[in-house]
Design a protein around this motif. Sequence first.
Motif, short mmCIF file in Angstrom:
data_model
loop_
_atom_site.label_atom_id
_atom_site.label_comp_id
_atom_site.label_asym_id
_atom_site.label_seq_id
_atom_site.Cartn_x
_atom_site.Cartn_y
_atom_site.Cartn_z
N ASN A 257 16.74 -74.02 44.69
CA ASN A 257 17.78 -73.05 44.34
C ASN A 257 19.15 -73.72 44.36
N MET A 258 19.99 -73.35 43.39
CA MET A 258 21.34 -73.85 43.28
C MET A 258 22.27 -72.66 43.10
N PRO A 259 23.53 -72.75 43.52
CA PRO A 259 24.47 -71.65 43.27
C PRO A 259 24.55 -71.33 41.78
N GLY A 260 24.15 -70.12 41.41
CA GLY A 260 24.20 -69.70 40.01
C GLY A 260 23.01 -70.13 39.19
N GLY A 261 22.01 -70.74 39.78
CA GLY A 261 20.86 -71.18 39.00
C GLY A 261 19.85 -71.89 39.87
N HIS A 262 19.01 -72.71 39.23
CA HIS A 262 18.02 -73.47 39.96
C HIS A 262 17.61 -74.65 39.08
N HIS A 263 16.89 -75.59 39.68
CA HIS A 263 16.29 -76.64 38.87
C HIS A 263 14.94 -77.01 39.48
N CYS A 264 14.13 -77.68 38.68
CA CYS A 264 12.77 -78.03 39.06
C CYS A 264 12.66 -79.53 39.29
N ASN A 265 11.99 -79.89 40.37
CA ASN A 265 11.72 -81.29 40.68
C ASN A 265 10.22 -81.52 40.64
N CYS A 266 9.80 -82.57 39.94
CA CYS A 266 8.38 -82.92 39.93
C CYS A 266 7.99 -83.50 41.28
N GLN A 267 6.77 -83.22 41.71
CA GLN A 267 6.27 -83.77 42.95
C GLN A 267 6.08 -85.27 42.81
N SER A 268 5.95 -85.96 43.95
CA SER A 268 5.76 -87.39 43.94
C SER A 268 4.51 -87.75 43.12
N VAL B 143 21.79 -65.38 43.22
CA VAL B 143 20.41 -64.97 43.01
C VAL B 143 19.52 -66.17 43.33
N ASP B 144 18.59 -66.01 44.28
CA ASP B 144 17.66 -67.08 44.62
C ASP B 144 16.44 -66.98 43.70
N GLU B 145 16.50 -67.68 42.57
CA GLU B 145 15.42 -67.60 41.60
C GLU B 145 14.11 -68.11 42.17
N CYS B 146 14.19 -69.06 43.10
CA CYS B 146 12.96 -69.61 43.68
C CYS B 146 12.25 -68.57 44.54
N ALA B 147 13.00 -67.87 45.38
CA ALA B 147 12.39 -66.89 46.28
C ALA B 147 11.96 -65.63 45.54
N GLU B 148 12.65 -65.28 44.46
CA GLU B 148 12.34 -64.04 43.75
C GLU B 148 11.38 -64.25 42.59
N GLY B 149 10.84 -65.45 42.46
CA GLY B 149 9.85 -65.72 41.42
C GLY B 149 10.40 -65.71 40.01
N LEU B 150 11.66 -66.03 39.86
CA LEU B 150 12.30 -66.03 38.55
C LEU B 150 12.44 -67.43 37.97
N SER B 151 11.85 -68.43 38.64
CA SER B 151 12.03 -69.80 38.17
C SER B 151 11.09 -70.10 37.01
N SER B 152 11.40 -71.17 36.31
CA SER B 152 10.58 -71.62 35.18
C SER B 152 9.77 -72.86 35.53
N CYS B 153 9.63 -73.14 36.82
CA CYS B 153 8.93 -74.35 37.25
C CYS B 153 7.41 -74.17 37.10
N GLY B 154 6.74 -75.20 36.59
CA GLY B 154 5.30 -75.17 36.36
C GLY B 154 4.53 -75.85 37.46
N PRO B 155 3.24 -76.15 37.22
CA PRO B 155 2.40 -76.84 38.23
C PRO B 155 2.96 -78.21 38.58
N HIS B 156 2.65 -78.66 39.78
CA HIS B 156 3.05 -79.98 40.30
C HIS B 156 4.57 -80.13 40.35
N SER B 157 5.29 -79.01 40.50
CA SER B 157 6.74 -79.08 40.59
C SER B 157 7.22 -78.23 41.76
N GLU B 158 8.45 -78.46 42.17
CA GLU B 158 9.07 -77.72 43.25
C GLU B 158 10.37 -77.12 42.76
#
Length: 1172
Positions: free
Chosen positions: A667-678, A649-664
């Motif tokens: 997608n990861m196999p089986g999940g996702h993670h959020c990276n803060c922008q520079s 499941v691509d949580e990033c493409a399907e809008g299922l992520s929990s990432c907030g403003p100023h983050s990217e």
Amino acid sequence: MKNCWVFALLFTNVCFMNAIQKEYFFPFGLSEGDSVLQDGDDEVSEALKINKPLQFYEVQFNILYVSTNGFLSLQPPPGESQYLRKMFPLSFSAIAPFLTNISSGRGKGSVFYRAEESLDVLIRASEMVQQGFTDSAFKSSHTVIATWDNVACEEEGLQLPITYCVTSFQVVLAGNKSDTYALFLYPEDEQKMINISYNHTNMSIRQAKTQAGFNRGDTYGTEELFYSLFGYNETSKNLYKSGNTGVNGLWVFHIGTSRFPFQKVVPASIPKSDSMGFGSLRSTDEDFYITVESNMPADKSTSNAQMDIPASLVQQPPKPNQDVLHATSNNVTKMCGLHLKFCSQDGYCTDYPTGPCCHCRSGYYGNGRQCLPMGISQPLSGKLNGLVSVGDIKVQLNNVDIHGFAVVGEGRVYISISPVPAQAGWALMAVSPLVSTFGWLFALELQDHLNGFSISGAEFSHRAELVFSPQGQRVTIIQEVQGMDSFNHLNFDIRINGDLPSIPDGAKVHILPFKETYQYNQSVVTSSSLREYMVVSENGGSETFSNKLHQNVSFRSCEHSPWTIPDFQQVNVEHLMVTFTEGTTLRYAITNKVGPIGGELPGLVELNPCSTGKHHCDPMALCLPGDGTQYHCQCAEGFHGDGRNCYDVDECAEGLSSCGPHSECVNMPGGHHCNCQSGYEFDLDLHVCVDIDECFLQLCHPFASCFNTQGSFQCQCWPEYKGDGFLCQPPQKPKPILTVCQQHRESLQENLSIYPDLEAFIPQCDEKGQYKALQCLGTTGHCWCVDSRGQERVGTRTMPGTAHANCDQPAALLPRVETVCERWRLSLLTHYNGRPSSQDYMPLCDAHGNFLPVQCYGNSSFCWCVDHQGIEIIGTRSYDDVKPPCISGDAAALNNALMYPVISSSPSGPAILYTQASQIGVIPLDETDPVQEKSTVLLALKDSIVIGISFDCQENMLYWTDFGRRTINRALLEFGSEPESIISQGLVQPEGIAVDTVHRKLFWVDSGKDRIETSGLDGGSRQVLIDSDLVNPRAIVVDAQRGTLYWSDWNRDAPKIESSSLEGQKRKVLVQLGLMLPNALTLDLDTNRLCWADAGTKKLECISPDGTERRVFQDALDYPFSLAIYDSHFYYTDWARDGIMVIDQSTGENTAYLPIQHSHLYGIIVIPSQCL
């Protein structure tokens, strides 16, 4: 109806006939060790000596000559005027694939030739002979290969030769103890010619006769002693449009034997066939097949005929897929012509409805991309790395060698791992997955079941997790199998990490036989098992332990072919022995068989498929056991599907992520993670990205102010400070400009502050900064007068206690006798009535009346080098715009002359050392950038011309050649050290020099004697290494680790770069084509490349030491003379700008550094910091 196949590479429809292309030639060129025939239109090679004799008719020979004009001969042939306009028979022996008036060089191609005994060539030549002579069992033991590559066929015109064809062709002589065969190859894609008729009625008398065939040469008019491929009215185009082997363009002939009287050349003969065939010729390192569909009408007598072609030359699809091939032959795009390059040379390609796949031919096994011969032991080679803990002891494993071999056909594998630290060696005996993967890979195949290599080949990843009972130690093993190397060894890396149970020193480990069930799909093999092993101590006590293994092997299969592998196979490990011997070596022996499921896994009570691993769940699904043998598959969290097929499941493409403003979102196999922008970081709850206050981190310079902004910050230097805010420089008062005398004085005083007890000359300057007329050496009382440049005036030196010379008195003017150059110039001026034209020769003299090293005819580009007597130096004539790099034999006057030559400074960090006339200069390096303002003269040598320079890091010793004094010298690179001459006899024009720091030897070239010599570092044990076939040797480098010597020769007629052993043996021409003035040469030890700079081609190029992988780094140099490499940067001296040029290898950026004194710079080296 004619069938055409789509050839995707050309993006067009091309109809292939059964004809060879140039890529099917036997390998040729400099990279294959070929010699290159001299360019021209009537050239003959030197005698090519063959180690084993060949047969031509009844004559045995071991010497051949190669002619530009398309033939080989057993003796030096006459000039072309005696045979080009004649037909067979001729007065000399000829093996002629294409005898006509041919020209090579200057854009007209080249002729290559060699004797060859490599296994690949011998096998291929034997197969081609057997293809033409189907009843023959001929096996070649040696060959000769000659190739005419893109040469021009010419005919005499009224004024200039007329080129009427450009062609390529090849002849291969294949022989053994008794027989010799000739192979003629004519590629279809290399024939660019007009139709040349051989009807005598329309041949002009002046036209060269094109011939192909064999001429014995010892009898005129005897038909039995020559053989011609051409009929009376045939044309040369038939050479590639037909053949005698079943493949157009390939001709095979039996040309000699010692077994019986041989008076006629025998051509191959293959019955014609209208049936569909798959003919092929193998190229250098891959198989290509020309697939032919006949457009001839069916004939009852031949419709069932089949060409008798060896198995190695025939594409043989597996029987189960024949129907697929025939059913789709008219509809499927045939891609094997493109795809076959990815197949093994012992494989073939099959087109399927969705695309092509590789398969191994009969007698071989593998996945088609890698194929191995059955019944042959397979070498294994790899490395072991990782970190393991045995109790409280941690043991690091770094690049431990792994060697072994597999006995294919018996399922046995033997592996040795060494050196292994004793703290880990005993414990590793229980870790059988280190080698059991190779047992599966080369297991004996039973009942049509396949081992690992037949499925995955030599490219896969293996991951295993091992849990030991009863204490639960856990270890992970990752294996990366990386294919075959050039020695056909299977290469791999193993990494192990985790905890191991301890095993007492001296104990033995017995791993009990076991069975494992492997589950297969098209990309992953999985297995789970319980393994038992017994530890027997030295006193005879024993204890049984177990470990549970979960493992998977991921690989790349061909998705186009039908998947015929059973879902489950059983591997029976019948024997697994392990020992730890000599305190450092782990040895394994394992015997495996792979076949159908024949029993359940030992040690597992529950027979549910979830426990045995025989379920059909997706690797990313959970197997949930039910009643009996029932089970349910459920996709893991982050995946969706029916359990048997799960998709991420691509949580990033399907809008299922929990990432907030100023983050990217990533997608990861089986999940996702959020990276803060520079410029942002997570707050304390790790969910919201907040601005980083970089000013709090104090990233700006202490003399700068910081201004924080959203996601960034700015640094600004304080007023009057200069910089970018990260580095700020305080305001500085401009330093007064120093005169030459002041610079000279300041540099010497700086060094004296380091060595205060050294008595050295410090020049005295007057109030205007100019040299005082009277100079003295410290308190010794030695004094002398100098001129405005600080150079000593002859005859003014006084000893201690004597009156000083009157330096105000002008130097006496001594009349100078007219020199030879001046007299010759005056004589010619009189001869030309005082008005020489722009094309007349007038000797060029310098201010002292000496011959300039370069002499030219007027203002033309016809120039050459001369010695001090004005005599031309052979091999230096230049007819192009680039003048030859001649070195003057007259030493220039010294600037800032010292009282006596001593080392004036010692570099404290990495530095460039260069030679310039009578001086050796030094420029410190700031990382890789020369610091020009800190440059200084390291050594000033009166009456010298320093050319070559080298450095011994072990003894901190500098070596150089003196062209003016004809000596080789050295000096310790320490302040105040005096130079010593180690070789002062028998030198004429010493140039390049190189130090062998391993064998403690010195090597140099003498362009005056055209030789290369060697000696000990003290000048003793002097020896001449090479004194032949050298014209203008210049640069020389030594690879001490590999025991190889390299040098350049800028001979204007035949420039080249050569190599030999340190003893002068195994001499070899590495580079000959594309050279003009290869002045500079150096060795890049970091990348193992030999690099050179050419003042004629303006290029900087590199190759591997074997002459392959040639690469151009720069193609717009000015006039390079010497070259060095340091930290991925090229440094070279340039005669056009009289400076040092720096090239960044990564960016190609050029930077120039120009010394104060403008004159030619010669040698250059870089001393790294670790040497100081």
